[in-house]
Design a protein around this motif. Structure first.
Motif, short mmCIF file in Angstrom:
data_model
loop_
_atom_site.label_atom_id
_atom_site.label_comp_id
_atom_site.label_asym_id
_atom_site.label_seq_id
_atom_site.Cartn_x
_atom_site.Cartn_y
_atom_site.Cartn_z
N UNK A 1 0.87 -1.18 0.00
CA UNK A 1 0.00 0.00 0.00
C UNK A 1 0.91 1.23 0.00
N UNK A 2 0.83 2.01 -1.05
CA UNK A 2 1.71 3.18 -1.17
C UNK A 2 0.93 4.48 -1.07
N UNK A 3 -0.01 4.48 -0.13
CA UNK A 3 -0.80 5.67 0.19
C UNK A 3 0.05 6.62 1.03
N UNK A 4 -0.15 7.89 0.87
CA UNK A 4 0.59 8.88 1.66
C UNK A 4 0.27 8.73 3.14
N UNK B 1 8.43 4.88 -3.95
CA UNK B 1 7.47 3.80 -4.14
C UNK B 1 7.10 3.62 -5.61
N UNK B 2 6.85 2.39 -6.03
CA UNK B 2 6.32 2.16 -7.37
C UNK B 2 4.85 2.60 -7.43
N UNK B 3 4.23 2.45 -8.57
CA UNK B 3 2.84 2.87 -8.74
C UNK B 3 1.92 2.11 -7.79
N UNK B 4 0.90 2.77 -7.30
CA UNK B 4 -0.06 2.12 -6.43
C UNK B 4 -0.74 0.96 -7.17
N UNK B 5 -0.89 -0.14 -6.47
CA UNK B 5 -1.52 -1.31 -7.04
C UNK B 5 -0.60 -2.19 -7.87
N UNK B 6 0.67 -1.81 -7.95
CA UNK B 6 1.60 -2.56 -8.80
C UNK B 6 2.26 -3.73 -8.10
N UNK B 7 2.16 -3.77 -6.76
CA UNK B 7 2.84 -4.83 -6.00
C UNK B 7 1.83 -5.62 -5.18
N UNK C 1 2.46 -8.24 0.65
CA UNK C 1 3.32 -9.26 1.24
C UNK C 1 4.56 -9.55 0.44
N UNK C 2 4.66 -9.00 -0.79
CA UNK C 2 5.77 -9.38 -1.67
C UNK C 2 6.87 -8.33 -1.80
N UNK C 3 6.63 -7.11 -1.30
CA UNK C 3 7.53 -6.00 -1.62
C UNK C 3 7.77 -5.16 -0.39
N UNK C 4 9.04 -5.05 0.04
CA UNK C 4 9.38 -4.23 1.22
C UNK C 4 9.58 -2.78 0.82
N UNK C 5 8.82 -1.90 1.44
CA UNK C 5 9.05 -0.46 1.33
C UNK C 5 8.69 0.18 2.66
N UNK C 6 9.61 0.93 3.21
CA UNK C 6 9.42 1.55 4.52
C UNK C 6 8.51 2.76 4.36
N UNK D 1 13.67 -2.19 -0.74
CA UNK D 1 13.58 -1.11 -1.72
C UNK D 1 13.41 0.20 -0.94
N UNK D 2 13.98 1.30 -1.48
CA UNK D 2 14.85 1.41 -2.65
C UNK D 2 16.28 0.95 -2.33
N UNK D 3 17.18 1.12 -3.32
CA UNK D 3 18.56 0.66 -3.16
C UNK D 3 19.27 1.34 -2.00
N UNK D 4 18.92 2.60 -1.73
CA UNK D 4 19.56 3.33 -0.62
C UNK D 4 19.23 2.71 0.72
#
Length: 342
Positions: free
Chosen positions: A126-129, A140-146, A149-154, A257-260
């Motif tokens: 979920x990449x909501x603000x 973050x990638x586009x909303x709904x693209x991941x 449970x499959x993609x780590x983003x803080x 994600x991201x690489x940093x």
């Protein structure tokens, strides 16, 4: 995090921490403290407290001054979850749709399939603000693209909603739960329930961050509770299995994600950072809570050790002030841990 048999010499603080006199410490430990003192004086550190076997070995600055602990708050929420997962008040496999979670502008149907456990591990997809900054949402990638449970983003949205889920399940505020379930038993010296409050931008998200004001010496008590796998002087406040699960690695840095963020070489559990240190490091198998400007709560089970560090913010009302970075803190922590193992 490997299960550890704790020292028979460990003690629990009452109203105050017991100090181990300098003349009962090794020469190596005293030398390490002198080196750490020098390193701390070069940083924007407010305070640091080193605990081993329940006693203070080293103290720097005003450990009694409370400050906002920023993202270290998330590890506190993780601790609070344990009781309610154990008694089935919370089912970590329930989805946001089942939990009735939505937000400003609405969530996508695919986002509503994220489970509570995905939020606690920063893998919701979920990449909501969020209502507050200090995360990786800009990457973050586009909303709904991941797939959830499959993609780590803080993303702070995950952690803030995790707070909402706990409050909805218990019908109490995060602060009430912390006071009743943890603070009172630990006899926190400086915690004030009425000083705690949420704040954030409700135009971005209705789920506000549960900020905490804590002193360094009270942070150390939380670390000591974690060190003893949720047990405080014979009282099991947090289930052992939960403490082990949450402080064990779910996502290695290489899968972040991201690489940093991946470049930090820190893994992640359930709202705890897990160090990826080699076996010859004094910080091997350690885990920590971490706040943006340099609020650290480092637990080192192998050495029966806790290191709490505070960088108080804001300074004169300003948030754009020097931080105590991870590498600087790790240098100080490794100096102390390496020198004071005995």
């Amino acid at each position: 995090m490997a299960s550890t048999a704790y020292s028979a010499q460990a003690v629990f603080p009452g109203k105050t921490w017991e100090e181990l006199p300098a003349d009962k410490q090794t020469a190596a430990c005293r030398q390490g403290q002198a080196e750490a003192q020098h390193l701390l004086e070069q940083q924007a550190s407010t305070a640091l407290l080193l605990i081993r076997d329940g006693r203070v070995l080293f103290s720097y600055g005003r450990t009694d001054v409370s400050g906002i602990i920023e993202s270290a708050r998330k590890s506190i929420l993780s601790m609070l979850y344990g009781k309610y997962v154990d008694n089935a008040a919370i089912d970590l496999d329930q989805t946001l749709a089942q939990l009735g979670i939505d937000d400003v502008g609405g969530l996508l149907d695919s986002e509503k399939q994220a489970r509570a456990r995905d939020l606690l591990t920063a893998r919701s997809g979920v990449f909501h603000a969020a209502a507050n900054t200090g995360d990786d949402l800009s990457s973050a990638p586009a909303r709904g693209s991941q797939t959830p449970g499959s993609y780590f983003l803080y993303n702070n949205w995950d952690f803030n909603v995790a707070g909402t889920i706990l409050e909805n399940a218990t019908h109490k505020s995060v602060y009430q739960l912390f006071d009743e379930d943890i603070a009172q038993t630990l006899q926190l010296q400086d915690f004030q329930l009425n000083a705690q409050k949420k704040f954030g931008d409700t135009s971005k998200s209705r789920h506000l961050p549960y900020h905490f004001l804590l002193s360094t010496r009270d942070m150390a008590r939380l670390g000591y509770l974690a060190l003893h796998q949720g047990n405080w002087n014979g009282r099991q406040l947090i289930p052992v299995d939960w403490m082990h699960k949450t402080t064990s690695m779910v996502t290695p840095s290489s899968a972040m994600h991201p690489a940093t963020t991946a470049a930090r070489k820190l893994g992640y559990g359930y709202m705890w950072w897990v160090l990826e240190e080699p076996a010859n490091s004094p910080l091997y198998q350690a885990y920590m809570a971490w706040g943006l400007h340099g609020q650290y709560l480092l637990v080192i089970p192998r050495l029966q050790m806790v290191i709490a560090h505070q960088r108080k913010v804001p300074v004169d009302g300003k948030w754009d002030v020097p931080k105590v970075g991870k590498q600087a803190f790790f240098g100080i922590a490794a100096t102390l841990a390496g020198a004071c193992q005995q």
